[in-house]
Design a protein around this motif. Structure first.
Motif, mmCIF file in Angstrom:
data_model
loop_
_atom_site.group_PDB
_atom_site.id
_atom_site.type_symbol
_atom_site.label_atom_id
_atom_site.label_comp_id
_atom_site.label_asym_id
_atom_site.label_seq_id
_atom_site.Cartn_x
_atom_site.Cartn_y
_atom_site.Cartn_z
ATOM 1 N N PRO A 173 0.831 -1.137 0.090
ATOM 2 C CA PRO A 173 -0.021 -0.125 0.066
ATOM 3 C C PRO A 173 0.856 1.320 0.001
ATOM 4 N N PRO A 174 0.560 2.381 -0.639
ATOM 5 C CA PRO A 174 1.321 3.259 -0.742
ATOM 6 C C PRO A 174 1.625 4.172 0.596
ATOM 7 N N PRO A 175 0.861 4.238 1.598
ATOM 8 C CA PRO A 175 1.216 4.730 2.790
ATOM 9 C C PRO A 175 2.266 4.026 3.430
ATOM 10 N N LEU A 176 2.257 2.596 3.162
ATOM 11 C CA LEU A 176 3.370 1.913 3.744
ATOM 12 C C LEU A 176 4.892 1.687 2.722
ATOM 13 N N LEU A 177 4.716 2.171 1.602
ATOM 14 C CA LEU A 177 5.756 1.946 0.493
ATOM 15 C C LEU A 177 7.048 2.302 1.251
ATOM 16 N N ALA A 178 7.353 3.682 1.713
ATOM 17 C CA ALA A 178 8.578 4.003 2.124
ATOM 18 C C ALA A 178 9.135 3.322 3.229
ATOM 19 N N PRO A 179 8.142 3.108 4.212
ATOM 20 C CA PRO A 179 8.846 2.217 5.345
ATOM 21 C C PRO A 179 9.089 0.958 5.101
ATOM 22 N N VAL A 180 8.019 0.180 4.208
ATOM 23 C CA VAL A 180 8.497 -1.109 3.732
ATOM 24 C C VAL A 180 9.824 -1.408 2.815
ATOM 25 N N VAL A 181 9.973 -0.236 2.101
ATOM 26 C CA VAL A 181 11.340 -0.057 1.326
ATOM 27 C C VAL A 181 12.677 -0.138 2.203
ATOM 28 N N ALA A 182 12.325 0.825 3.173
ATOM 29 C CA ALA A 182 13.626 0.997 4.251
ATOM 30 C C ALA A 182 13.786 -0.203 5.059
ATOM 31 N N THR A 183 12.536 -0.898 5.401
ATOM 32 C CA THR A 183 12.901 -2.065 6.652
ATOM 33 C C THR A 183 13.551 -3.178 5.495
ATOM 34 N N VAL A 184 13.048 -3.495 4.351
ATOM 35 C CA VAL A 184 13.593 -4.486 3.643
ATOM 36 C C VAL A 184 14.977 -3.993 3.236
ATOM 37 N N ARG A 185 15.281 -2.894 2.772
ATOM 38 C CA ARG A 185 16.736 -2.610 2.529
ATOM 39 C C ARG A 185 17.478 -2.956 3.936
ATOM 40 N N PHE A 186 16.934 -2.512 4.866
ATOM 41 C CA PHE A 186 17.809 -2.647 6.312
ATOM 42 C C PHE A 186 18.225 -4.190 6.410
ATOM 43 N N ILE A 187 17.104 -4.919 6.152
ATOM 44 C CA ILE A 187 17.373 -6.339 6.517
ATOM 45 C C ILE A 187 18.450 -6.843 5.549
ATOM 46 N N THR A 188 18.101 -6.622 4.229
ATOM 47 C CA THR A 188 18.978 -7.202 3.073
ATOM 48 C C THR A 188 20.536 -6.582 2.841
ATOM 49 N N TRP A 189 20.345 -5.140 3.207
ATOM 50 C CA TRP A 189 21.651 -4.575 2.969
ATOM 51 C C TRP A 189 22.520 -4.766 4.056
ATOM 52 N N ALA A 190 22.140 -4.982 5.360
ATOM 53 C CA ALA A 190 22.634 -4.951 6.547
ATOM 54 C C ALA A 190 23.872 -6.244 6.232
ATOM 55 N N THR A 191 23.498 -7.010 5.606
ATOM 56 C CA THR A 191 24.583 -8.190 5.391
ATOM 57 C C THR A 191 25.530 -7.996 4.619
ATOM 58 N N LEU A 192 25.430 -7.079 3.530
ATOM 59 C CA LEU A 192 26.777 -6.606 2.942
ATOM 60 C C LEU A 192 27.814 -6.306 3.683
ATOM 61 N N PRO A 193 28.037 -5.411 4.562
ATOM 62 C CA PRO A 193 29.120 -4.987 5.272
ATOM 63 C C PRO A 193 29.583 -6.329 6.284
ATOM 64 N N LEU A 194 28.628 -7.184 6.601
ATOM 65 C CA LEU A 194 28.868 -8.273 7.450
ATOM 66 C C LEU A 194 29.626 -9.382 6.573
ATOM 67 N N GLY A 195 29.287 -9.352 5.440
ATOM 68 C CA GLY A 195 30.016 -10.246 4.453
ATOM 69 C C GLY A 195 31.225 -9.668 3.959
ATOM 70 N N ALA A 196 31.108 -8.576 3.702
ATOM 71 C CA ALA A 196 32.718 -7.918 3.434
ATOM 72 C C ALA A 196 33.561 -8.106 4.496
ATOM 73 N N LEU A 197 33.221 -8.146 5.833
ATOM 74 C CA LEU A 197 33.944 -8.304 7.087
ATOM 75 C C LEU A 197 34.454 -9.979 7.182
ATOM 76 N N ALA A 198 33.465 -10.932 6.863
ATOM 77 C CA ALA A 198 33.664 -12.122 6.874
ATOM 78 C C ALA A 198 34.701 -12.523 5.826
ATOM 79 N N GLY A 199 34.360 -11.913 4.454
ATOM 80 C CA GLY A 199 35.480 -12.330 3.456
ATOM 81 C C GLY A 199 36.996 -11.829 3.715
ATOM 82 N N GLY A 200 37.065 -10.484 4.293
ATOM 83 C CA GLY A 200 38.062 -9.775 4.351
ATOM 84 C C GLY A 200 38.817 -10.557 5.591
ATOM 85 N N ILE A 201 38.271 -10.904 6.784
ATOM 86 C CA ILE A 201 38.936 -11.762 7.591
ATOM 87 C C ILE A 201 39.202 -13.103 7.140
#
Length: 445
Positions: A363-391
């Motif tokens: 629903p449009p009233p929830l679009l921005a918070p849903v986009v932000a929440t999904v982005r938070f969940i999915t993109w939060a693993t990027l830096p974690l993966g970078a650290l894991a790969g780097g270590i």
């Protein structure tokens, strides 16, 4: 990659669709607002592609960074989502989305410009690069949420798949052309001065977005969301089995991507001994794979359905990721290139299909918070993966970092195979027994 929930429709969304006779021509894929939006994304993405080459080469060659420091730069480049990922939705909807994107383009351009300036006066350090990467990450996190929420105001709902495919097409093209161009620019200008190109791309994006009329669709502005809507969006995401599985798969794929981004530059330059200038050409194969996926995706989805395409795309990503650790010398470079291109094609299909799905059903009233929440969940693993790969690369070998990425990609495929995606043809065909947010005057079943 990126890479959402229950099938509630807002009355606003239905009114726009049913009453689109007068607006549809202005909200098509070839309308002026979308063309400006598309061109801004194209130029900015091209600049980002150049920086993908320039920044690791700068750290490796000029700042003599360790493998872990290179991975730390990658991790910090995505750490913004951990800091403001969840509140990005409420923040974005408190401002005019177009003006917010323009402001954030200005912030990113100014931050990136400090790198060549610092190099010119001889004070550039790893610490400054980390600060710049973090500032740009914060601005990009908020920008991308505003950007995703802005798309449905630029094109009509029935044109979302075509517009997302067009955007993914330019991202894929830029992912191919940007690193290739970046290798040339780095060779002639040096890695620090190459950052001017990224700064200019943000300025160009600023000017193009400024040419789009405010609220081009004529639809009502989305309501300001609150912390309560973040909780509502979490319920919305977890209450739908398809979205829940796709978010988990996207998170694991992004973990793998983070590990690859941290390991690949040092692996190619220090392990395989490739000249730094060729790094861009190698990374460009990812863009080539993504571009092939974009060109074929719409046709394949029409024939096979988006659910099977999503399932097999993630499976292909896992297969190609497993090929990467098999590269043990420069003689096996062709295998490495094929694997990069194949994995990128799978990730692109995953991104387009899941992004289109959540834009259609949210629903449009929830679009921005849903986009932000999904982005938070999915993109939060990027830096974690970078650290894991780097270590893994620092303590063992770069091959260990590649193995970490392959394992995460495999788990992503498992997540979708164990979900209802495997038994449906269209993602919207899923029969859900749980509910999303409670119905209000804003939403209807």
């Amino acid at each position: 990659m990126s890479s959402r929930p229950h099938h509630l429709r807002s009355t606003t969304a239905m009114n726009v669709t049913s009453g689109s006779d007068s607006r549809a021509p202005q909200r098509g894929v070839f309308s002026r607002p979308f063309c400006l939006f598309w061109l801004a994304s194209a130029i900015s993405s091209l600049g980002d592609g150049i920086t993908r080459v320039a920044l690791p080469v700068l750290a490796i060659v000029e700042l003599h960074a360790s493998d872990f420091e290179v991975s730390l730069i990658v991790a910090v480049s995505y750490a913004g989502v951990l800091v403001i990922g969840l509140p990005a939705g409420p923040l974005a909807q408190r401002f005019d989305l177009r003006r917010l994107q323009i402001t954030l383009d200005s912030v990113r351009a100014a931050a990136v410009l400090t790198v060549p300036v610092g190099a010119a006066v001889g004070v550039l350090s790893i610490a400054q690069v980390l600060i710049v990467a973090f500032v740009v990450s914060l601005a990009t996190t908020l920008f991308d949420v505003a950007n995703s929420a802005f798309i449905p105001t630029v094109v009509a709902p029935q044109n979302l798949l075509a517009s997302n495919n067009a955007l993914s097409g330019i991202f894929a093209t830029s992912a191919f052309a940007g690193p290739a161009l970046g290798g040339v620019v780095v060779h002639f200008l040096g890695p620090a001065n190459s950052m001017f190109a990224d700064a200019l791309s943000y300025v160009a994006s600023f000017l193009l977005l400024a040419g789009i009329a405010r609220n081009p669709s004529g639809a009502a502005e989305p309501e300001i969301c609150s912390g309560g809507q973040i909780r509502l969006s979490l319920r919305y995401i977890t209450g739908h089995s398809i979205i829940r599985a796709s978010v988990l798969a996207s998170s694991l794929v992004n973990f793998a991507n983070g590990a690859l981004m941290a390991v690949i530059p040092t692996f190619l330059v220090r392990t395989l001994g490739l000249p730094p200038g060729t790094l861009g050409l190698v990374l460009a194969t990812q863009g080539l794979g993504a571009l092939c996926a974009v060109l074929l995706l719409a046709r394949v989805v029409r024939r096979a359905g988006d659910a099977p395409v999503l399932l097999w795309s993630v499976t292909a990503t896992a297969f190609f990721a497993a090929l990467l650790p098999m590269t043990v010398s420069s003689g096996a470079l062709p295998v490495f290139l094929i694997a990069l291109a194949g994995a990128a094609a799978g990730v692109t299909a995953l991104s387009v299909i899941t992004r289109t799905h959540r834009q259609l059903v949210t629903p449009p009233p929830l679009l921005a918070p849903v986009v932000a929440t999904v982005r938070f969940i999915t993109w939060a693993t990027l830096p974690l993966g970078a650290l894991a790969g780097g270590i893994a690369g620092q303590t063992a070998t770069p091959h260990a970092g590649l193995i970490v990425a392959a394992g995460a990609a495999f788990l992503a495929a498992v997540a979708l195979w164990r979900s209802p995606v495997r038994s449906i043809r269209r993602l919207t065909d899923a029969k859900e027994t749980s509910t999303g947010p409670p119905a209000t005057h804003e939403t209807t079943h």
